[in-house]
Design an enzyme around this catalytic site. Structure first.
Site, PDB file in Angstrom:
ATOM      1  N   CYS A   2     -11.697   1.824 -60.227  1.00  0.00           N
ATOM      2  CA  CYS A   2     -13.471   1.236 -59.995  1.00  0.00           C
ATOM      3  C   CYS A   2     -14.268   1.450 -61.052  1.00  0.00           C
ATOM      4  O   CYS A   2     -14.254   2.540 -61.365  1.00  0.00           O
ATOM      5  CB  CYS A   2     -13.498   1.507 -57.946  1.00  0.00           C
ATOM      6  SG  CYS A   2     -12.619   1.709 -57.261  1.00  0.00           S
ATOM      7  N   ARG A  27     -10.814   0.455 -65.761  1.00  0.00           N
ATOM      8  CA  ARG A  27     -10.646   1.306 -64.419  1.00  0.00           C
ATOM      9  C   ARG A  27     -10.256   0.913 -62.995  1.00  0.00           C
ATOM     10  O   ARG A  27      -9.652   1.676 -62.175  1.00  0.00           O
ATOM     11  CB  ARG A  27     -12.077   1.209 -64.089  1.00  0.00           C
ATOM     12  CG  ARG A  27     -12.744   2.471 -65.655  1.00  0.00           C
ATOM     13  CD  ARG A  27     -14.256   3.024 -65.194  1.00  0.00           C
ATOM     14  NE  ARG A  27     -14.142   4.081 -64.179  1.00  0.00           N
ATOM     15  CZ  ARG A  27     -14.601   4.648 -64.643  1.00  0.00           C
ATOM     16  NH1 ARG A  27     -14.440   5.869 -66.030  1.00  0.00           N
ATOM     17  NH2 ARG A  27     -14.325   6.126 -63.706  1.00  0.00           N
ATOM     18  N   TRP A  74      -9.932  -1.074 -58.061  1.00  0.00           N
ATOM     19  CA  TRP A  74      -8.759  -0.660 -57.835  1.00  0.00           C
ATOM     20  C   TRP A  74      -8.334  -0.336 -55.984  1.00  0.00           C
ATOM     21  O   TRP A  74      -8.992   1.148 -55.867  1.00  0.00           O
ATOM     22  CB  TRP A  74      -8.423   0.741 -59.089  1.00  0.00           C
ATOM     23  CG  TRP A  74      -6.570   0.838 -58.984  1.00  0.00           C
ATOM     24  CD1 TRP A  74      -5.817   0.593 -59.453  1.00  0.00           C
ATOM     25  CD2 TRP A  74      -6.336   1.700 -57.785  1.00  0.00           C
ATOM     26  NE1 TRP A  74      -4.832   0.913 -59.767  1.00  0.00           N
ATOM     27  CE2 TRP A  74      -4.497   2.395 -58.209  1.00  0.00           C
ATOM     28  CE3 TRP A  74      -6.103   2.922 -56.952  1.00  0.00           C
ATOM     29  CZ2 TRP A  74      -3.712   2.816 -57.560  1.00  0.00           C
ATOM     30  CZ3 TRP A  74      -6.044   4.123 -57.146  1.00  0.00           C
ATOM     31  CH2 TRP A  74      -4.488   4.072 -57.334  1.00  0.00           C
ATOM     32  N   ASN A 100     -16.919   3.663 -55.341  1.00  0.00           N
ATOM     33  CA  ASN A 100     -15.916   4.103 -55.750  1.00  0.00           C
ATOM     34  C   ASN A 100     -15.416   5.177 -55.303  1.00  0.00           C
ATOM     35  O   ASN A 100     -16.105   6.257 -54.860  1.00  0.00           O
ATOM     36  CB  ASN A 100     -15.889   4.052 -57.362  1.00  0.00           C
ATOM     37  CG  ASN A 100     -14.699   5.024 -58.434  1.00  0.00           C
ATOM     38  OD1 ASN A 100     -14.073   5.010 -57.832  1.00  0.00           O
ATOM     39  ND2 ASN A 100     -14.498   5.637 -59.978  1.00  0.00           N
ATOM     40  N   GLY A 101     -14.617   5.608 -55.061  1.00  0.00           N
ATOM     41  CA  GLY A 101     -14.101   7.260 -54.171  1.00  0.00           C
ATOM     42  C   GLY A 101     -13.536   6.764 -52.417  1.00  0.00           C
ATOM     43  O   GLY A 101     -12.682   5.090 -52.316  1.00  0.00           O
ATOM     44  N   GLU A 490       7.099  11.745 -73.039  1.00  0.00           N
ATOM     45  CA  GLU A 490       5.995  10.869 -73.288  1.00  0.00           C
ATOM     46  C   GLU A 490       6.403   9.591 -72.965  1.00  0.00           C
ATOM     47  O   GLU A 490       5.893   8.941 -73.250  1.00  0.00           O
ATOM     48  CB  GLU A 490       4.796  11.431 -73.933  1.00  0.00           C
ATOM     49  CG  GLU A 490       4.085  10.706 -74.651  1.00  0.00           C
ATOM     50  CD  GLU A 490       2.910  10.659 -73.811  1.00  0.00           C
ATOM     51  OE1 GLU A 490       2.900  10.895 -73.112  1.00  0.00           O
ATOM     52  OE2 GLU A 490       1.936   9.011 -74.129  1.00  0.00           O
ATOM     53  N   LYS A 494       5.317   6.347 -71.409  1.00  0.00           N
ATOM     54  CA  LYS A 494       4.990   4.992 -72.168  1.00  0.00           C
ATOM     55  C   LYS A 494       5.586   3.744 -72.283  1.00  0.00           C
ATOM     56  O   LYS A 494       5.280   2.336 -71.758  1.00  0.00           O
ATOM     57  CB  LYS A 494       4.323   5.411 -73.844  1.00  0.00           C
ATOM     58  CG  LYS A 494       3.494   4.789 -74.422  1.00  0.00           C
ATOM     59  CD  LYS A 494       2.123   5.805 -74.155  1.00  0.00           C
ATOM     60  CE  LYS A 494       2.021   6.038 -73.174  1.00  0.00           C
ATOM     61  NZ  LYS A 494       0.859   6.895 -73.098  1.00  0.00           N
ATOM     62  N   GLU A 497       5.415   2.538 -67.817  1.00  0.00           N
ATOM     63  CA  GLU A 497       4.061   1.633 -67.396  1.00  0.00           C
ATOM     64  C   GLU A 497       3.430   0.254 -68.083  1.00  0.00           C
ATOM     65  O   GLU A 497       2.818  -0.164 -67.801  1.00  0.00           O
ATOM     66  CB  GLU A 497       3.038   3.024 -67.783  1.00  0.00           C
ATOM     67  CG  GLU A 497       2.362   3.741 -69.418  1.00  0.00           C
ATOM     68  CD  GLU A 497       1.259   4.417 -69.327  1.00  0.00           C
ATOM     69  OE1 GLU A 497       0.510   4.196 -68.648  1.00  0.00           O
ATOM     70  OE2 GLU A 497       1.280   5.071 -70.354  1.00  0.00           O
ATOM     71  N   HIS A 513      24.332  16.359 -68.163  1.00  0.00           N
ATOM     72  CA  HIS A 513      24.147  16.507 -66.441  1.00  0.00           C
ATOM     73  C   HIS A 513      23.846  16.078 -65.069  1.00  0.00           C
ATOM     74  O   HIS A 513      23.478  16.090 -64.160  1.00  0.00           O
ATOM     75  CB  HIS A 513      23.465  18.468 -66.204  1.00  0.00           C
ATOM     76  CG  HIS A 513      23.732  19.305 -67.531  1.00  0.00           C
ATOM     77  ND1 HIS A 513      25.405  20.007 -66.689  1.00  0.00           N
ATOM     78  CD2 HIS A 513      23.738  19.348 -68.039  1.00  0.00           C
ATOM     79  CE1 HIS A 513      25.507  20.762 -67.741  1.00  0.00           C
ATOM     80  NE2 HIS A 513      23.780  20.729 -68.757  1.00  0.00           N
ATOM     81  N   LYS A 612      -7.405   3.575 -65.823  1.00  0.00           N
ATOM     82  CA  LYS A 612      -7.014   3.975 -66.472  1.00  0.00           C
ATOM     83  C   LYS A 612      -7.761   5.785 -66.262  1.00  0.00           C
ATOM     84  O   LYS A 612      -6.790   7.054 -66.737  1.00  0.00           O
ATOM     85  CB  LYS A 612      -8.633   4.105 -67.301  1.00  0.00           C
ATOM     86  CG  LYS A 612      -8.499   4.635 -68.925  1.00  0.00           C
ATOM     87  CD  LYS A 612      -7.323   5.045 -70.147  1.00  0.00           C
ATOM     88  CE  LYS A 612      -7.944   5.944 -71.240  1.00  0.00           C
ATOM     89  NZ  LYS A 612      -6.765   5.802 -72.158  1.00  0.00           N
TER      90      LYS A 612
HETATM   91  C1  AGP Z   1      -1.352   7.816 -69.584  1.00  0.00           C
HETATM   92  O1  AGP Z   1      -0.997   6.674 -70.566  1.00  0.00           O
HETATM   93  C2  AGP Z   1      -1.360   7.578 -68.490  1.00  0.00           C
HETATM   94  N1  AGP Z   1      -2.400   6.186 -68.526  1.00  0.00           N
HETATM   95  C3  AGP Z   1      -1.699   9.119 -67.473  1.00  0.00           C
HETATM   96  O2  AGP Z   1      -0.656   9.350 -66.985  1.00  0.00           O
HETATM   97  C4  AGP Z   1      -3.166   9.283 -67.929  1.00  0.00           C
HETATM   98  O3  AGP Z   1      -2.304  10.694 -68.578  1.00  0.00           O
HETATM   99  C5  AGP Z   1      -3.080  10.591 -66.323  1.00  0.00           C
HETATM  100  O4  AGP Z   1      -3.948   9.469 -66.057  1.00  0.00           O
HETATM  101  C6  AGP Z   1      -4.678  11.674 -66.930  1.00  0.00           C
HETATM  102  O5  AGP Z   1      -5.640  11.146 -67.553  1.00  0.00           O
HETATM  103  P1  AGP Z   1      -6.716  12.110 -68.047  1.00  0.00           P
HETATM  104  O6  AGP Z   1      -6.208  12.398 -69.143  1.00  0.00           O
HETATM  105  O7  AGP Z   1      -7.761  11.361 -68.559  1.00  0.00           O
HETATM  106  O8  AGP Z   1      -6.618  13.156 -67.187  1.00  0.00           O
END
Ligand code: AGP
Length: 617
Positions: A2, A27, A74, A100-101, A490, A494, A497, A513, A612
């Site tokens: 948010c 956000r 969000w 937010n929260g 990773e 990537k 997502e 396995h 984010k």
């Molecule tokens: C990364 O591409 C993601 N958007 C997500 O996994 C992110 O790295 C994770 O939410 C941690 O965020 P931070 O590094 O701000 O703590």
């Protein structure tokens, strides 16, 4: 999660707020809304979808007032509907609120408020909080301690609230005033020329002013156009510290790039230079860090490191684990921050904690850090956003210094975390058995990283062509070994997502396995195969995939020779020191995911369901 923006000043509030919301859209982007105080009432516009939708809606409302609040959502409590979008206005019309929260005890509050005649239009916890403030505001006598009735009613309400919040509030009979408070959700005050702002992120403020105050948990601020004051939830006074933002609005703009993610991928050579600037010893044999707040002697006494993080940052921790164990020979454990908190891990007496977080606001990471501190451990943070909650609560730390990362998919923040992890491994190794000359070579290798990344980026057109061929895939495997296993994780994260292709990362040999059952001509495997001591083992794993007609995309170092016809696609990366290899090997998978997502027409910078920084549990 948010985005929050509040404004009071001489300008028309709505356009400024919506400009800020656009910068915060990463956000959360389920819905957006703005409420402006004008002509003695609140004028409200809100709409599901992006801020662009809100702008159309807002144009119909003629928002002319000079004070307002805005929000990008969000969704947590309640679906994605116009009614659930923020701001919320109390049913008696006296209070407007953005939040937010999560208010955990909202159900009890709501029951109480229903008995007092309040009504509800949404399913949100936020509307309940808004009505409770209105309830207290109506009853609140003028306080005797010099505080405003407005602040007191917010304070009283928050005394009953369980959960997390970053809130900004307007009261109908307090024109020209904003009240804002936080617990667990970031809020920053911006102090401009005859105007005051509040936002959940500096990027929404920095075009108006670089003078900011980072609000702390448990603080309430009262803002007017020319003044502000901060108190605590328990009525204590606060001496505010005014900070200066060191980056400008251009740093948070896309420039000529199609997406922030593309910009941030190509920014990585510079980002790496910034992350290591001034961080090598004068004799060039080790790393040095300014803000660790821990002596070399204390470091030498550590017999185990614990790293906690989420998502991409956890993958960076896993590479760091590999490098510290390999070079400094100190045991390291990595854990998902969200699991660590509840797992009750047995800890060693001489453990030292690290958390990694780009945003410094991820609630799971913050909670893990607080849990470790509660148990009496020192916690150091590797973090990008200056002044973030994690940075402020940590006992010391290392800033990444890569500037704002806007794309939801982390790229430059990740590779800078890898670099800092490698520097940390070097620093620890040099305290133990690593020789001066090995240290010097290590430093020289790290200094090469920006140029090697530049070279790897030259493969972009080749990777784009590969991406076109595989963009229709439904599943993909990412396979790597040793320090490249976390890079396989990773790569898979990537891809899924931003392109919504199901992808899994595995240690290459582990693939047989179970995951090998997925292999078919429709399921490509991305292999990391640097020319190292286990190159032939990785080649054997490729043969097993090939035997089952699985397409292979091989990421190999320039000096590696693959058997003819084994890989369907080959992406070459420069040879490099093993501490730099994970950084360089990340580039092709970032580009591959990016180009596949673009080819599939996905919204790369704002992938569905994501935000984010994840500030709810
Ligand atoms: C990364 O591409 C993601 N958007 C997500 O996994 C992110 O790295 C994770 O939410 C941690 O965020 P931070 O590094 O701000 O703590």
């Amino acid at each position: 999660m948010c985005g929050i923006v509040g404004y009071v000043g001489k300008q028309k509030a709505a356009p400024l707020i919506m400009e800020g919301l656009k910068r915060l859209e990463y956000r959360g982007y389920d819905s957006a809304g703005v409420a402006v105080f004008q002509d003695g009432r609140f004028e409200l516009a809100k709409k599901i979808g992006r801020v662009a939708n809100l702008e159309i809606e807002a144009a119909r409302h003629k928002l002319t007032g000079h004070q307002g609040i805005g929000h990008t959502r969000w969704a947590t409590h309640g679906g994605v509907t116009d009614a659930n979008a923020h701001p919320h206005i109390s049913s008696d019309g006296t209070i407007a609120l953005i939040h937010n929260g999560v208010i955990e005890n909202y159900a009890q509050m709501k029951k109480f408020l229903l008995t007092k005649g309040f009504t509800f239009k949404s399913e949100t916890d936020t509307e309940v909080l808004c009505n409770l403030i209105a309830y207290h505001y109506a009853k609140e006598p003028k306080p005797t301690n010099g505080d405003s009735r407005f602040v007191e009613s917010v304070r009283k309400t928050l005394g009953h609230a369980e959960g997390t919040y970053g809130i900004v509030i307007m009261a109908l009979d307090a024109p020209g005033e904003l009240v804002t408070a936080r617990k667990g959700s970031p809020l920053i005050l911006g102090l401009g020329d005859g105007e005051s702002l509040v936002a959940s992120d500096v990027s929404a403020i920095v075009s108006r002013t670089q003078n900011v105050v980072y609000l702390k948990d448990g603080e309430i601020a009262h803002l007017t156009a020319n003044n502000f004051s901060i108190t605590t939830l328990s009525s204590g006074t606060v001496e505010p510290v005014i900070d200066k933002v060191t980056w400008s609005i251009e740093d948070a703009e896309m420039g000529a790039h199609a997406h922030f993610m593309e910009k941030e991928i190509f920014e990585q050579p510079t980002a790496l230079e910034n992350a290591m600037r001034g961080r090598f010893s004068e004799d060039g044999s080790t790393a040095k860090f300014g803000g660790l707040n821990i002596t070399a002697g204390e470091f030498r006494g550590v017999d185990r490191f614990m790293f906690c993080a989420c998502g991409t940052a956890l993958h960076a921790c896993m590479v760091t684990e590999h490098l510290i164990e390999r070079f400094a020979r100190i045991p390291v454990e990595c854990d998902y921050a969200s699991e660590f908190r509840y797992r009750n891990t047995p800890l060693f007496r001489n453990s030292l904690f690290f958390v990694m977080s780009q945003s410094g606001e991820t609630i799971d990471t913050l909670a893990a850090m607080r849990e470790a501190k509660r148990k009496g451990y020192k916690v150091l943070a590797i973090n990008n956003v200056v002044g973030s909650t994690i940075a402020r609560e940590a006992d010391g730390g290392i800033y990444q210094h890569v500037g704002p990362e806007v794309g939801v998919a982390s790229t430059k923040a990740f590779t800078s975390q890898l670099l800092i992890g490698a520097m940390l491994a070097l620093y620890l190794a040099r305290m133990r058995d690593m020789s001066f000359s090995d240290g010097t070579q290590f430093v020289e290798a790290l200094k090469q990283a920006p140029n090697l990344v530049r070279k790897a980026l030259e493969q972009a057109p080749h990777i784009k062509a590969i991406a076109k061929r595989y963009a229709k895939s439904q599943d993909m495997l990412f396979l790597g070994r040793l320090s490249l296993f976390p890079i396989a994780l990773e790569g898979a994260l990537k891809l899924k997502e931003i392109s919504y292709i199901h992808a899994e990362g595995y240690p290459a040999a582990e693939m047989k396995h179970g995951p090998i059952a997925l292999i078919s001509p429709e399921c490509p495997s991305v292999f990391f195969a640097p020319n190292n001591e286990i190159f032939n083992k990785v080649v054997s794993s490729m043969q097993e995939i090939k035997a089952r007609k699985g397409p292979i995309i091989a990421i190999v170092t320039e000096d590696a020779e693959l058997p003819d016809g084994l890989a369907d696609e080959v992406i070459r990366i420069p040879q490099c020191h093993e501490a730099v290899l994970p950084i360089v090997a990340s580039i092709p998978v970032q580009l591959l995911s990016y180009y596949i997502a673009v080819e599939r027409g996905c919204d790369v910078d704002k992938p569905r369901n994501l935000a984010k920084s994840v500030t709810v549990e």
